[in-house]
Design a protein around this motif. Structure first.
Motif, PDB file in Angstrom:
ATOM      1  N   ALA A   1       0.834  -1.207   0.000  1.00 49.67           N
ATOM      2  CA  ALA A   1       0.000   0.000   0.000  1.00 49.67           C
ATOM      3  C   ALA A   1       0.868   1.255   0.000  1.00 49.67           C
ATOM      4  N   GLN A   2       1.929   1.241   0.815  1.00 48.62           N
ATOM      5  CA  GLN A   2       2.847   2.389   0.855  1.00 48.62           C
ATOM      6  C   GLN A   2       3.505   2.618  -0.502  1.00 48.62           C
ATOM      7  N   GLN A   3       3.940   1.534  -1.122  1.00 47.28           N
ATOM      8  CA  GLN A   3       4.686   1.655  -2.372  1.00 47.28           C
ATOM      9  C   GLN A   3       3.840   2.116  -3.545  1.00 47.28           C
ATOM     10  N   VAL A   4       2.571   1.713  -3.558  1.00 51.40           N
ATOM     11  CA  VAL A   4       1.715   2.078  -4.700  1.00 51.40           C
ATOM     12  C   VAL A   4       0.765   3.236  -4.374  1.00 51.40           C
ATOM     13  N   HIS A   5       0.924   3.777  -3.157  1.00 51.46           N
ATOM     14  CA  HIS A   5       0.131   4.945  -2.732  1.00 51.46           C
ATOM     15  C   HIS A   5      -1.372   4.687  -2.770  1.00 51.46           C
ATOM     16  N   LEU A   6      -1.743   3.530  -2.230  1.00 47.54           N
ATOM     17  CA  LEU A   6      -3.152   3.164  -2.096  1.00 47.54           C
ATOM     18  C   LEU A   6      -3.410   2.758  -0.648  1.00 47.54           C
ATOM     19  N   SER A   7      -4.680   2.688  -0.273  1.00 54.03           N
ATOM     20  CA  SER A   7      -5.005   2.218   1.078  1.00 54.03           C
ATOM     21  C   SER A   7      -4.837   0.694   1.130  1.00 54.03           C
ATOM     22  N   PRO A   8      -4.568   0.149   2.326  1.00 53.50           N
ATOM     23  CA  PRO A   8      -4.467  -1.312   2.448  1.00 53.50           C
ATOM     24  C   PRO A   8      -5.725  -2.032   1.956  1.00 53.50           C
ATOM     25  N   GLY A   9      -6.889  -1.428   2.201  1.00 54.44           N
ATOM     26  CA  GLY A   9      -8.140  -2.040   1.748  1.00 54.44           C
ATOM     27  C   GLY A   9      -8.211  -2.142   0.231  1.00 54.44           C
ATOM     28  N   THR A  10      -7.759  -1.090  -0.450  1.00 51.80           N
ATOM     29  CA  THR A  10      -7.764  -1.098  -1.913  1.00 51.80           C
ATOM     30  C   THR A  10      -6.780  -2.140  -2.448  1.00 51.80           C
ATOM     31  N   VAL A  11      -5.623  -2.250  -1.789  1.00 53.45           N
ATOM     32  CA  VAL A  11      -4.639  -3.265  -2.197  1.00 53.45           C
ATOM     33  C   VAL A  11      -5.242  -4.657  -2.040  1.00 53.45           C
ATOM     34  N   ARG A  12      -5.927  -4.883  -0.898  1.00 56.16           N
ATOM     35  CA  ARG A  12      -6.565  -6.192  -0.682  1.00 56.16           C
ATOM     36  C   ARG A  12      -7.588  -6.481  -1.777  1.00 56.16           C
ATOM     37  N   ASN A  13      -8.344  -5.462  -2.183  1.00 56.38           N
ATOM     38  CA  ASN A  13      -9.338  -5.640  -3.250  1.00 56.38           C
ATOM     39  C   ASN A  13      -8.671  -6.046  -4.567  1.00 56.38           C
ATOM     40  N   HIS A  14      -7.548  -5.381  -4.906  1.00 48.47           N
ATOM     41  CA  HIS A  14      -6.827  -5.718  -6.133  1.00 48.47           C
ATOM     42  C   HIS A  14      -6.279  -7.140  -6.063  1.00 48.47           C
ATOM     43  N   LEU A  15      -5.725  -7.515  -4.899  1.00 53.13           N
ATOM     44  CA  LEU A  15      -5.188  -8.865  -4.735  1.00 53.13           C
ATOM     45  C   LEU A  15      -6.298  -9.906  -4.837  1.00 53.13           C
ATOM     46  N   SER A  16      -7.436  -9.595  -4.223  1.00 58.44           N
ATOM     47  CA  SER A  16      -8.574 -10.516  -4.255  1.00 58.44           C
ATOM     48  C   SER A  16      -9.064 -10.723  -5.689  1.00 58.44           C
ATOM     49  N   SER A  17      -9.134  -9.630  -6.441  1.00 60.94           N
ATOM     50  CA  SER A  17      -9.561  -9.712  -7.832  1.00 60.94           C
ATOM     51  C   SER A  17      -8.573 -10.549  -8.654  1.00 60.94           C
ATOM     52  N   ALA A  18      -7.278 -10.336  -8.416  1.00 56.05           N
ATOM     53  CA  ALA A  18      -6.251 -11.087  -9.140  1.00 56.05           C
ATOM     54  C   ALA A  18      -6.317 -12.571  -8.797  1.00 56.05           C
ATOM     55  N   ILE A  19      -6.577 -12.878  -7.531  1.00 57.99           N
ATOM     56  CA  ILE A  19      -6.711 -14.273  -7.104  1.00 57.99           C
ATOM     57  C   ILE A  19      -7.892 -14.927  -7.830  1.00 57.99           C
ATOM     58  N   GLY A  20      -8.991 -14.189  -7.925  1.00 59.03           N
ATOM     59  CA  GLY A  20     -10.164 -14.709  -8.636  1.00 59.03           C
ATOM     60  C   GLY A  20      -9.893 -14.949 -10.112  1.00 59.03           C
ATOM     61  N   LYS A  21      -9.216 -14.002 -10.744  1.00 60.59           N
ATOM     62  CA  LYS A  21      -8.947 -14.118 -12.179  1.00 60.59           C
ATOM     63  C   LYS A  21      -7.965 -15.236 -12.502  1.00 60.59           C
ATOM     64  N   THR A  22      -7.064 -15.531 -11.565  1.00 60.03           N
ATOM     65  CA  THR A  22      -6.077 -16.585 -11.811  1.00 60.03           C
ATOM     66  C   THR A  22      -6.563 -17.946 -11.320  1.00 60.03           C
ATOM     67  N   GLY A  23      -7.737 -17.966 -10.674  1.00 56.77           N
ATOM     68  CA  GLY A  23      -8.297 -19.227 -10.197  1.00 56.77           C
ATOM     69  C   GLY A  23      -7.462 -19.877  -9.110  1.00 56.77           C
ATOM     70  N   THR A  24      -6.880 -19.046  -8.256  1.00 55.25           N
ATOM     71  CA  THR A  24      -5.992 -19.560  -7.211  1.00 55.25           C
ATOM     72  C   THR A  24      -6.586 -19.315  -5.826  1.00 55.25           C
ATOM     73  N   GLU A  25      -5.870 -19.794  -4.805  1.00 53.55           N
ATOM     74  CA  GLU A  25      -6.371 -19.721  -3.426  1.00 53.55           C
ATOM     75  C   GLU A  25      -5.824 -18.524  -2.651  1.00 53.55           C
ATOM     76  N   ASN A  26      -4.645 -18.042  -3.036  1.00 54.11           N
ATOM     77  CA  ASN A  26      -4.043 -16.944  -2.274  1.00 54.11           C
ATOM     78  C   ASN A  26      -3.128 -16.121  -3.185  1.00 54.11           C
ATOM     79  N   ARG A  27      -2.586 -15.048  -2.639  1.00 52.17           N
ATOM     80  CA  ARG A  27      -1.796 -14.127  -3.469  1.00 52.17           C
ATOM     81  C   ARG A  27      -0.475 -14.724  -3.926  1.00 52.17           C
TER      82      ARG A  27
END
Length: 201
Positions: free
Chosen positions: A162-188
């Motif tokens: 979050a610090q590195q990309v200048h986003l809130s931790p919640g927004t980072v979690r949302n992006h990670l969650s979306s990426a996990i869904g798109k890749t069909g995986t269980e975790n980041r």
């Protein structure tokens, strides 16, 4: 005589590729660099007509260097030569403006012929990779998802990402969650691995 620049961060690989190409009567290696951010200046100074670029290099990676060459020296052709036979890399290389993409374990005569074809304005793509790229479809990840996955792959915490990309931790979690869904995986961690294997990040 076609003037060729070689860019690879491994000196042994650079030397071997250079020696192979110098055996060809119509190809001349005019510059060799070990960093992606040295490519444009070296190509300009040497009058290179074709740049052979590795993908993983310090400074700029081969994909970024490809885009820089095409932007700064539009008359210079780029052939990406890599050990990473990932369909996503092929797609990214072509989108960046590369005229060709082959893997390093291709026979020497195939490499030389690829340089000639690219110099002549033709496109050269490893057939197996081309097929895999077509079957695999486009990269499903957004730029932000790719960015946070790259950092997650390096083991950074959500707070640090979050610090590195200048986003809130919640927004980072949302992006990670979306990426996990798109890749069909269980975790980041798995998502980053799948994205890396496909050449998406």
């Amino acid at each position: 005589m076609t003037r060729v620049l070689l860019a690879d961060d491994q000196a042994l690989v650079r030397g071997a590729l250079g020696a192979l190409l110098e055996l060809e009567g119509d190809l001349e290696v005019v510059a060799q660099v070990g960093r992606g951010d040295e490519v444009v200046d070296a190509a300009r100074a040497s009058g290179a007509e074709v740049c052979l670029l590795d993908i993983q290099m310090p400074g700029l990676d081969g994909l970024q260097a490809t885009a820089a060459v095409r932007r700064e020296l539009p008359g210079v052709r780029v052939l990406v030569v890599t050990t990473f036979d990932r369909p996503g890399y092929l797609r990214q290389a072509l989108e960046a403006g590369a005229s060709g993409f082959i893997v390093k374990d291709a026979p020497a005569e195939q490499l030389a012929e690829a340089v000639r074809r690219v110099a002549a304005g033709l496109r050269v793509v490893d057939p197996a990779l081309a097929e895999a790229s077509l079957l695999g479809g486009p990269n499903p990840l957004t730029d932000r998802e790719r960015e946070v996955l790259r950092l997650a792959r390096d083991g950074d915490s959500v707070a640090r990402i979050a610090q590195q990309v200048h986003l809130s931790p919640g927004t980072v979690r949302n992006h990670l969650s979306s990426a996990i869904g798109k890749t069909g995986t269980e975790n980041r961690v798995e998502a980053a691995r799948v994205a890396t294997d496909n050449g998406w990040i």
